[in-house]
Design an enzyme around this catalytic site. Structure first.
Site, PDB file in Angstrom:
ATOM      1  N   ARG A  71       0.903  -1.160   0.000  1.00  0.00           N
ATOM      2  CA  ARG A  71       0.000   0.000   0.000  1.00  0.00           C
ATOM      3  C   ARG A  71       0.936   1.202   0.000  1.00  0.00           C
ATOM      4  O   ARG A  71       1.874   1.244   0.783  1.00  0.00           O
ATOM      5  CB  ARG A  71      -0.881   0.012   1.240  1.00  0.00           C
ATOM      6  N   SER A  72       0.681   2.131  -0.911  1.00  0.00           N
ATOM      7  CA  SER A  72       1.656   3.211  -1.068  1.00  0.00           C
ATOM      8  C   SER A  72       1.101   4.571  -0.646  1.00  0.00           C
ATOM      9  O   SER A  72       0.121   5.050  -1.219  1.00  0.00           O
ATOM     10  CB  SER A  72       2.095   3.284  -2.536  1.00  0.00           C
ATOM     11  N   THR A 125      -9.563  -8.973  -3.867  1.00  0.00           N
ATOM     12  CA  THR A 125      -9.526  -8.650  -2.438  1.00  0.00           C
ATOM     13  C   THR A 125     -10.429  -9.633  -1.712  1.00  0.00           C
ATOM     14  O   THR A 125     -11.512  -9.952  -2.225  1.00  0.00           O
ATOM     15  CB  THR A 125     -10.013  -7.216  -2.136  1.00  0.00           C
ATOM     16  N   ASP A 127     -12.172  -8.987   0.709  1.00  0.00           N
ATOM     17  CA  ASP A 127     -13.316  -8.278   1.292  1.00  0.00           C
ATOM     18  C   ASP A 127     -14.581  -8.340   0.422  1.00  0.00           C
ATOM     19  O   ASP A 127     -15.677  -8.113   0.908  1.00  0.00           O
ATOM     20  CB  ASP A 127     -12.949  -6.802   1.537  1.00  0.00           C
ATOM     21  N   ASP A 129     -15.673  -6.223  -1.714  1.00  0.00           N
ATOM     22  CA  ASP A 129     -16.355  -4.942  -1.483  1.00  0.00           C
ATOM     23  C   ASP A 129     -16.180  -3.959  -2.640  1.00  0.00           C
ATOM     24  O   ASP A 129     -16.191  -2.747  -2.439  1.00  0.00           O
ATOM     25  CB  ASP A 129     -15.837  -4.312  -0.185  1.00  0.00           C
ATOM     26  N   MET A 169     -12.407 -10.773   8.872  1.00  0.00           N
ATOM     27  CA  MET A 169     -12.007  -9.546   8.168  1.00  0.00           C
ATOM     28  C   MET A 169     -13.125  -9.047   7.241  1.00  0.00           C
ATOM     29  O   MET A 169     -14.206  -9.613   7.212  1.00  0.00           O
ATOM     30  CB  MET A 169     -10.726  -9.789   7.376  1.00  0.00           C
ATOM     31  N   ALA A 186     -23.770 -20.586  12.141  1.00  0.00           N
ATOM     32  CA  ALA A 186     -23.565 -19.731  13.329  1.00  0.00           C
ATOM     33  C   ALA A 186     -24.912 -19.200  13.831  1.00  0.00           C
ATOM     34  O   ALA A 186     -25.854 -19.043  13.053  1.00  0.00           O
ATOM     35  CB  ALA A 186     -22.652 -18.570  12.961  1.00  0.00           C
ATOM     36  N   ARG A 243     -15.280 -17.085  24.791  1.00  0.00           N
ATOM     37  CA  ARG A 243     -13.925 -16.838  24.291  1.00  0.00           C
ATOM     38  C   ARG A 243     -14.008 -16.073  22.970  1.00  0.00           C
ATOM     39  O   ARG A 243     -14.969 -16.228  22.220  1.00  0.00           O
ATOM     40  CB  ARG A 243     -13.192 -18.163  24.029  1.00  0.00           C
ATOM     41  N   ARG A 252      -6.100 -14.342   4.677  1.00  0.00           N
ATOM     42  CA  ARG A 252      -5.537 -13.883   3.399  1.00  0.00           C
ATOM     43  C   ARG A 252      -4.679 -14.956   2.729  1.00  0.00           C
ATOM     44  O   ARG A 252      -4.281 -14.793   1.575  1.00  0.00           O
ATOM     45  CB  ARG A 252      -4.706 -12.620   3.631  1.00  0.00           C
TER      46      ARG A 252
HETATM   47  O1  F6P Z   1      -8.411  -5.532   2.441  1.00  0.00           O
HETATM   48  C1  F6P Z   1      -7.962  -6.784   2.852  1.00  0.00           C
HETATM   49  C2  F6P Z   1      -7.729  -6.808   4.340  1.00  0.00           C
HETATM   50  O2  F6P Z   1      -7.271  -8.083   4.704  1.00  0.00           O
HETATM   51  C3  F6P Z   1      -8.925  -6.393   5.198  1.00  0.00           C
HETATM   52  O3  F6P Z   1      -9.879  -7.402   5.340  1.00  0.00           O
HETATM   53  C4  F6P Z   1      -8.258  -6.002   6.473  1.00  0.00           C
HETATM   54  O4  F6P Z   1      -9.017  -5.068   7.197  1.00  0.00           O
HETATM   55  C5  F6P Z   1      -6.965  -5.368   5.994  1.00  0.00           C
HETATM   56  O5  F6P Z   1      -6.724  -5.862   4.688  1.00  0.00           O
HETATM   57  C6  F6P Z   1      -5.786  -5.661   6.854  1.00  0.00           C
HETATM   58  O6  F6P Z   1      -4.753  -4.873   6.409  1.00  0.00           O
HETATM   59  P1  F6P Z   1      -3.236  -5.123   6.796  1.00  0.00           P
HETATM   60  O7  F6P Z   1      -2.789  -6.355   6.070  1.00  0.00           O
HETATM   61  O8  F6P Z   1      -2.550  -3.900   6.343  1.00  0.00           O
HETATM   62  O9  F6P Z   1      -3.209  -5.345   8.275  1.00  0.00           O
END
Ligand code: F6P
Length: 319
Positions: A71-72, A125, A127, A129, A169, A186, A243, A252
């Protein structure tokens, strides 16, 4: 023609199958191929090198990205975007594929509005999104990692009469949480998009506990920022020892699933073909209702992804 590929933002499974297809397919089409390593940071620092078949041999099953990502912050500054453009020109790169998420597409939209670059984005990604596409590369693999973790957490929760809050996430998007709640059975799902109805849930779960329920699984999306609140609520109001398990970055990783490899194949062929047939493209390949098509980057970044209503409603049908 010289084409390049780059990964930007959070890595996701499916990036490597896409990188492999890019090199193999573009080569077959008679193109030279380049890797831009370490995302936009690498583009600024001129980490660009020619790609060969050897680089992509045996990477289909590997998670993450062999060309790395970043990420830049620097890319927000014009002088670095100018430097990035000059680097591309020096290599005579006439088309770029960018595998990334919302933030990366915003950066590319800015970049392409200032310089004559020809690029196609592939949504990648965990997400899920990104506006305009039902699917982003890596989501299926992440969901399988979550499924595996939840199956194991359920084993211990049921054996020990405990409640578990499992945080997943997704940033501001509840997609991973809703789908993993449905597929794991769930009892509770909390996402940023929907107000959390404590009262009715409490009534339902108390009733179930009185009638023999001995454990509870609650999936909480990180973007809801309610993990510790739900922890105390369950422990105090339901009287179950509770917990918290934050799944974190394991979501990821992992070998790309069959679905992610197939999607990588199609996304990439569509992207390469588009670059070869157009100049000054500013598009993203999107996938909807079983079909691939293209959307203007401008359109993608000026809208916000909304969870489909059937998924929003699913939260009410977890019992
Ligand atoms: O966008 C992908 C993601 O894994 C999100 O789900 C999470 O909030 C974020 O990146 C985590 O970012 P980093 O790897 O910078 O901690």
């Amino acid at each position: 023609m010289a084409l390049a590929i780059m990964c930007s933002g959070g890595d996701s499974a499916g990036m490597n199958p896409s990188i492999k297809k890019f090199v193999d397919y573009a080569y077959k089409k008679g193109q030279r191929t380049y890797f831009i390593e370490k995302g936009l940071e690498g583009l600024i620092d001129n980490n660009i090198r020619e790609a060969t078949h050897k680089d992509v041999a045996g990477i289909m099953h590997i998670g993450g990205t062999i060309i790395r990502s970043s990420r830049s912050k620097r890319f927000f500054e014009y002088k670095y975007r100018k430097r990035a453009y000059e680097n591309l020109k020096a290599f005579d790169i006439e088309g770029i594929i960018v595998l990334g998420g919302d933030g990366s597409f915003r950066a590319m939209q800015r970049f392409s509005s200032e310089f004559d670059i020809n690029f196609v984005g592939i949504p990648a990604t965990i997400d899920n999104d990104i506006y305009g596409t039902e699917y982003c590369l890596g989501v299926d693999t992440a969901l399988n990692v979550i499924r595996d973790a939840l199956d194991k957490i359920r084993d211990t929760a049921s054996s020990f009469d405990r409640a578990f809050i499992v945080e997943v996430m997704g940033r501001e998007c509840g997609y991973l949480a809703v789908v993993s709640s449905i597929i794991s059975g769930a009892e509770i799902c909390v996402i940023p998009e929907v107000a959390f109805e404590k009262k009715s849930l409490e009534k339902r779960l108390k009733f179930e506990i009185e009638h023999g329920r001995n454990y509870v699984i609650a999936i909480v999306s990180e973007g809801a920022k309610k993990t510790s609140e739900i922890h105390s609520w369950i422990q105090e109001s339901l009287g179950l020892e509770t917990r918290v398990s934050i799944l974190g970055h394991i979501q990821r990783g992992g070998n790309p699933t069959v679905y992610d490899r197939m999607m990588a194949f199609d996304f990439t062929i569509f992207a390469v073909d588009y670059l070869l047939e157009h100049n000054n493209s500013n598009k993203v390949v999107v996938y909807n209702k079983g079909e691939f098509s293209f959307m203007e980057i401008e359109d993608i970044v000026s809208h916000t992804y909304q969870l489909p209503s059937r998924l929003l409603e699913a939260i009410n049908y977890l019992d």
